[in-house]
Design an enzyme around this catalytic site. Structure first.
Site, short mmCIF file in Angstrom:
data_model
loop_
_atom_site.label_atom_id
_atom_site.label_comp_id
_atom_site.label_asym_id
_atom_site.label_seq_id
_atom_site.Cartn_x
_atom_site.Cartn_y
_atom_site.Cartn_z
N ASP A 22 21.37 -60.87 -74.72
CA ASP A 22 20.39 -60.22 -73.76
C ASP A 22 20.18 -58.79 -74.45
OD1 ASP A 22 19.11 -59.53 -71.07
OD2 ASP A 22 21.06 -58.34 -70.80
N ASP A 24 18.70 -55.51 -72.14
CA ASP A 24 18.89 -54.23 -71.33
C ASP A 24 20.14 -54.50 -70.65
OD1 ASP A 24 15.42 -54.64 -71.27
OD2 ASP A 24 16.22 -52.64 -70.85
N ASP A 198 24.14 -59.28 -68.73
CA ASP A 198 24.86 -58.59 -67.93
C ASP A 198 24.15 -58.82 -66.58
OD1 ASP A 198 22.56 -57.35 -68.61
OD2 ASP A 198 22.88 -55.65 -67.05
O1 LIG Z 1 16.77 -59.64 -70.09
P1 LIG Z 1 16.77 -58.14 -70.35
O2 LIG Z 1 16.56 -57.96 -71.71
O3 LIG Z 1 17.97 -57.51 -69.81
O4 LIG Z 1 15.53 -57.26 -69.67
C1 LIG Z 1 15.37 -57.38 -68.23
C2 LIG Z 1 14.45 -56.32 -67.57
O5 LIG Z 1 14.66 -55.10 -68.57
C3 LIG Z 1 13.85 -54.11 -67.87
O6 LIG Z 1 14.10 -53.58 -66.62
C4 LIG Z 1 15.44 -53.24 -66.42
O7 LIG Z 1 15.74 -52.37 -67.40
C5 LIG Z 1 14.96 -50.93 -67.04
C6 LIG Z 1 15.48 -50.21 -68.27
O8 LIG Z 1 16.99 -49.73 -68.33
C7 LIG Z 1 15.61 -50.48 -65.90
O9 LIG Z 1 14.50 -49.42 -65.48
C8 LIG Z 1 14.98 -51.47 -64.72
O10 LIG Z 1 15.65 -51.25 -63.58
C9 LIG Z 1 15.84 -52.91 -65.04
O11 LIG Z 1 15.49 -53.98 -64.29
C10 LIG Z 1 12.22 -54.64 -68.11
O12 LIG Z 1 11.57 -53.35 -67.61
C11 LIG Z 1 11.86 -55.90 -67.60
O13 LIG Z 1 10.69 -56.19 -68.09
C12 LIG Z 1 12.84 -56.91 -68.19
O14 LIG Z 1 12.51 -58.34 -67.47
#
Ligand SMILES: O=P(O)(O)OC[C@H]1O[C@H](O[C@H]2O[C@H](CO)[C@@H](O)[C@H](O)[C@H]2O)[C@H](O)[C@@H](O)[C@@H]1O
Length: 249
Positions: A22, A24, A198
């Site tokens: 993953d 983020d 995560d």
């Molecule tokens: O599957 P991932 O790589 O973990 O992506 C999931 C989402 O990540 C982003 O949002 C998340 O991270 C942001 C930056 O840290 C945070 O501000 C937000 O609250 C989180 O939900 C991204 O914007 C999404 O499009 C992804 O799906």
């Protein structure tokens, strides 16, 4: 829970592992805004070195679009699933779409109307849907989740919940479907999948990896995860990846 670092380094280095990561919260610490993340310098080259060590069996599996990942990773030749498994790009190949986007203009208009009375939210437009971020307005969580459910019914979509976000996306795709499709690729078939993540949407990846004889590795200590191993934070994930990369031929 097992500590992933001690238990999986030797197995990975023995050449039996396919590694699904993953983005983020796993490779990059969370930030207040999706564009404000700060990937560690040299992240993409590090991942490429681990991928070489694993004979190409390293794949990012993110909720972000591939274009968004590219914008944060710089030049790279990594294999990626983006948009929760709805798009894929293998090294040296063009992007492939697994899903079809619906009427995103109508969806956006309906969502804008529904959230009008709420505190300001970040609405992230994505290739196959949109994400309602409430990190700046946590008190709106209940209303946001209800609006997401209502919109999903109205537009025949799925809701994916993540950290301070509810996403509206086509049905039928998740990180588990991505892992299953990847594990059928030549090179991956017959190996043991490890999925490191995560968030709630990573649970599908953990379950798929475990169905295929592998392991889900939770980053952090979220209660109720199906993962059977854990790493404490993104720093520990990067330390582990550096260990693997150091063994690269
Ligand atoms: O599957 P991932 O790589 O973990 O992506 C999931 C989402 O990540 C982003 O949002 C998340 O991270 C942001 C930056 O840290 C945070 O501000 C937000 O609250 C989180 O939900 C991204 O914007 C999404 O499009 C992804 O799906």
């Amino acid at each position: 829970m097992l500590c992933a670092r001690e238990n999986f380094s030797s197995e990975a280095l023995a050449g039996n592992i396919s590694l699904f990561l993953d983005f983020d919260g796993t490779l990059v610490p969370l930030a207040d805004h999706p564009d404000a993340i700060e990937p560690a310098p040299g992240l993409a080259p590090l991942l490429e070195r681990v991928g070489i060590r694993l004979d190409g069996r390293l794949m990012l599996v993110s909720g972000r679009t591939i274009a968004d990942l590219d914008s944060h990773l710089g030049d790279h030749r990594l294999a990626l699933y983006g948009s929760h498994g709805m798009e894929r790009r293998l090294p040296g190949k063009p992007r492939e779409d697994m899903a079809e986007a619906g009427d995103l203009v109508a969806l956006r208009a309906a969502v804008d109307e529904a959230v009008d009375a709420l505190p300001p939210l970040l609405i992230e437009e994505k290739r196959f849907g949109l994400a309602l971020h409430y990190r700046q307005a946590p008190e709106a969580e209940g209303a946001v989740l209800q609006i997401a459910e209502d919109m999903a019914k109205r537009f025949g979509m799925a809701v994916k919940l993540g950290k301070m976000v509810a996403e509206l996306l086509p049905r039928g795709f998740d990180k588990g479907s991505a892992v299953e499709a990847a594990m059928a690729l030549s090179g991956f078939a017959g190996t043991t999948p490890l999925f490191v993540g995560d968030d709630i949407t990573d649970e599908d990846g953990f379950l798929a990896a475990q169905r295929l004889g592998g392991t889900g590795i939770l980053v952090g200590d979220r209660i109720g995860s199906a993962a059977t191993a854990a790493l404490p934070d993104t720093g520990a994930v990067l330390d582990w990846l550096h260990t693997l990369a150091a063994e690269a031929p």
